[in-house]
Design a protein around this motif. Structure first.
Motif, PDB file in Angstrom:
ATOM      1  N   ILE A   1       0.807  -1.223   0.000  1.00 61.21           N
ATOM      2  CA  ILE A   1       0.000   0.000   0.000  1.00 61.21           C
ATOM      3  C   ILE A   1       0.841   1.275   0.000  1.00 61.21           C
ATOM      4  N   ILE A   2       2.054   1.231   0.560  1.00 64.42           N
ATOM      5  CA  ILE A   2       2.855   2.470   0.571  1.00 64.42           C
ATOM      6  C   ILE A   2       3.418   2.802  -0.807  1.00 64.42           C
ATOM      7  N   LYS A   3       3.477   1.828  -1.689  1.00 69.12           N
ATOM      8  CA  LYS A   3       3.971   2.076  -3.044  1.00 69.12           C
ATOM      9  C   LYS A   3       2.838   2.218  -4.057  1.00 69.12           C
ATOM     10  N   ASP A   4       1.625   1.912  -3.642  1.00 68.46           N
ATOM     11  CA  ASP A   4       0.450   2.033  -4.519  1.00 68.46           C
ATOM     12  C   ASP A   4      -0.715   2.571  -3.689  1.00 68.46           C
ATOM     13  N   LEU A   5      -0.784   3.883  -3.577  1.00 67.85           N
ATOM     14  CA  LEU A   5      -1.796   4.510  -2.731  1.00 67.85           C
ATOM     15  C   LEU A   5      -3.216   4.303  -3.239  1.00 67.85           C
ATOM     16  N   ASP A   6      -3.382   3.847  -4.479  1.00 65.91           N
ATOM     17  CA  ASP A   6      -4.716   3.496  -4.970  1.00 65.91           C
ATOM     18  C   ASP A   6      -5.304   2.333  -4.178  1.00 65.91           C
ATOM     19  N   LEU A   7      -4.449   1.583  -3.500  1.00 65.84           N
ATOM     20  CA  LEU A   7      -4.929   0.463  -2.683  1.00 65.84           C
ATOM     21  C   LEU A   7      -5.719   0.940  -1.464  1.00 65.84           C
ATOM     22  N   VAL A   8      -5.520   2.183  -1.042  1.00 64.95           N
ATOM     23  CA  VAL A   8      -6.330   2.727   0.056  1.00 64.95           C
ATOM     24  C   VAL A   8      -7.798   2.672  -0.349  1.00 64.95           C
ATOM     25  N   GLU A   9      -8.091   3.097  -1.562  1.00 63.70           N
ATOM     26  CA  GLU A   9      -9.477   3.070  -2.048  1.00 63.70           C
ATOM     27  C   GLU A   9      -9.986   1.632  -2.190  1.00 63.70           C
ATOM     28  N   LYS A  10      -9.105   0.724  -2.583  1.00 59.72           N
ATOM     29  CA  LYS A  10      -9.509  -0.675  -2.745  1.00 59.72           C
ATOM     30  C   LYS A  10      -9.897  -1.301  -1.407  1.00 59.72           C
TER      31      LYS A  10
ATOM     32  N   SER B   1      10.191  -0.302   1.773  1.00 60.85           N
ATOM     33  CA  SER B   1       9.172  -1.342   1.795  1.00 60.85           C
ATOM     34  C   SER B   1       8.681  -1.568   3.210  1.00 60.85           C
ATOM     35  N   LEU B   2       7.447  -2.020   3.302  1.00 60.22           N
ATOM     36  CA  LEU B   2       6.856  -2.478   4.558  1.00 60.22           C
ATOM     37  C   LEU B   2       6.309  -3.873   4.300  1.00 60.22           C
ATOM     38  N   ARG B   3       6.509  -4.753   5.262  1.00 60.39           N
ATOM     39  CA  ARG B   3       5.994  -6.115   5.144  1.00 60.39           C
ATOM     40  C   ARG B   3       5.276  -6.471   6.430  1.00 60.39           C
ATOM     41  N   ASN B   4       4.080  -7.015   6.294  1.00 62.25           N
ATOM     42  CA  ASN B   4       3.295  -7.454   7.445  1.00 62.25           C
ATOM     43  C   ASN B   4       3.460  -8.951   7.626  1.00 62.25           C
TER      44      ASN B   4
ATOM     45  N   ILE C   1      -8.407   9.025  16.271  1.00 67.24           N
ATOM     46  CA  ILE C   1      -9.381   8.416  15.374  1.00 67.24           C
ATOM     47  C   ILE C   1      -9.064   8.912  13.966  1.00 67.24           C
ATOM     48  N   LEU C   2      -8.809   7.956  13.082  1.00 69.62           N
ATOM     49  CA  LEU C   2      -8.484   8.282  11.700  1.00 69.62           C
ATOM     50  C   LEU C   2      -9.674   7.942  10.803  1.00 69.62           C
ATOM     51  N   LYS C   3     -10.005   8.879   9.947  1.00 69.42           N
ATOM     52  CA  LYS C   3     -11.039   8.649   8.932  1.00 69.42           C
ATOM     53  C   LYS C   3     -10.336   8.417   7.595  1.00 69.42           C
ATOM     54  N   TYR C   4     -11.107   8.189   6.556  1.00 70.16           N
ATOM     55  CA  TYR C   4     -10.549   7.810   5.256  1.00 70.16           C
ATOM     56  C   TYR C   4      -9.410   8.735   4.812  1.00 70.16           C
ATOM     57  N   ASN C   5      -9.644  10.039   4.786  1.00 70.65           N
ATOM     58  CA  ASN C   5      -8.611  10.980   4.321  1.00 70.65           C
ATOM     59  C   ASN C   5      -7.392  10.992   5.238  1.00 70.65           C
ATOM     60  N   ASP C   6      -7.604  10.794   6.541  1.00 73.52           N
ATOM     61  CA  ASP C   6      -6.479  10.718   7.477  1.00 73.52           C
ATOM     62  C   ASP C   6      -5.620   9.495   7.176  1.00 73.52           C
TER      63      ASP C   6
ATOM     64  N   LEU D   1      -5.345   7.934   4.270  1.00 65.27           N
ATOM     65  CA  LEU D   1      -4.637   8.200   3.018  1.00 65.27           C
ATOM     66  C   LEU D   1      -3.405   9.073   3.280  1.00 65.27           C
ATOM     67  N   GLU D   2      -3.558  10.126   4.064  1.00 64.54           N
ATOM     68  CA  GLU D   2      -2.428  11.009   4.395  1.00 64.54           C
ATOM     69  C   GLU D   2      -1.349  10.268   5.191  1.00 64.54           C
ATOM     70  N   TYR D   3      -1.768   9.384   6.073  1.00 66.42           N
ATOM     71  CA  TYR D   3      -0.822   8.577   6.852  1.00 66.42           C
ATOM     72  C   TYR D   3       0.055   7.742   5.911  1.00 66.42           C
ATOM     73  N   TYR D   4      -0.562   7.043   4.975  1.00 68.00           N
ATOM     74  CA  TYR D   4       0.218   6.228   4.041  1.00 68.00           C
ATOM     75  C   TYR D   4       1.107   7.082   3.147  1.00 68.00           C
ATOM     76  N   LYS D   5       0.630   8.246   2.741  1.00 70.30           N
ATOM     77  CA  LYS D   5       1.469   9.159   1.952  1.00 70.30           C
ATOM     78  C   LYS D   5       2.708   9.569   2.746  1.00 70.30           C
ATOM     79  N   SER D   6       2.528   9.876   4.017  1.00 67.17           N
ATOM     80  CA  SER D   6       3.653  10.348   4.827  1.00 67.17           C
ATOM     81  C   SER D   6       4.687   9.248   5.079  1.00 67.17           C
ATOM     82  N   ILE D   7       4.243   8.023   5.302  1.00 64.26           N
ATOM     83  CA  ILE D   7       5.234   6.980   5.571  1.00 64.26           C
ATOM     84  C   ILE D   7       5.872   6.447   4.292  1.00 64.26           C
TER      85      ILE D   7
END
Length: 135
Positions: A15-24, A61-64, A42-47, A49-55
């Motif tokens: 998701i950090i390399k493809d922010l379109d996945l936030v919408e998915k 890479s991030l791996r879960n 408390i984070l809402k949708y736009n928050d 999205l901004e969180y993933y943009k910032s990191i």
């Protein structure tokens, strides 16, 4: 997809390399209640999205790594650790954070989440001794 499959797909995404996945993955009316070692917010949708943009600016890479998944109806509880490769040290993957999150899945997306996080401690990383559990 089942709620369990949605969560697994989400955690295996980049998701950090493809922010379109936030919408998915995230419902437009989502809310994430996050208790960390430093704050509650408390984070809402736009928050989110901004969180993933910032990191995405700090990590290559991030791996879960999921250690537990519990499923009941449209609710999924997942325990996972996030590992990262930083821009400064791309050759080494380090554990960042341990999470436990309870997600309500609505319309096939992450809708309402309750999350607790704790910074990872290299000495406290345990082998994946848990397995997936379906209640």
């Amino acid at each position: 997809m089942s709620p369990k499959e949605i969560i697994k797909d989400f955690h295996n995404s980049n998701i950090i390399k493809d922010l379109d996945l936030v919408e998915k993955f995230y419902h437009k009316d989502c809310e994430l209640h996050w208790n960390s070692t430093k704050y509650f917010r408390i984070l809402k949708y736009n928050d989110i999205l901004e969180y993933y943009k910032s990191i995405s600016d700090s990590y290559v890479s991030l791996r879960n790594e999921i250690s537990v998944i519990l499923v009941e109806d449209n609710f999924v509880t997942v325990r996972h650790t996030v590992y990262a490769r930083t821009i400064e040290n791309q050759d080494e993957e380090i554990p960042l954070v341990h999470y436990i999150t309870i997600w309500e899945i609505k319309d096939g997306k992450l809708f309402r989440g309750y999350q607790i996080s704790q910074l990872a401690d290299d000495d406290a990383i345990e082998a994946n001794s848990f397995s997936e559990i379906k209640v």
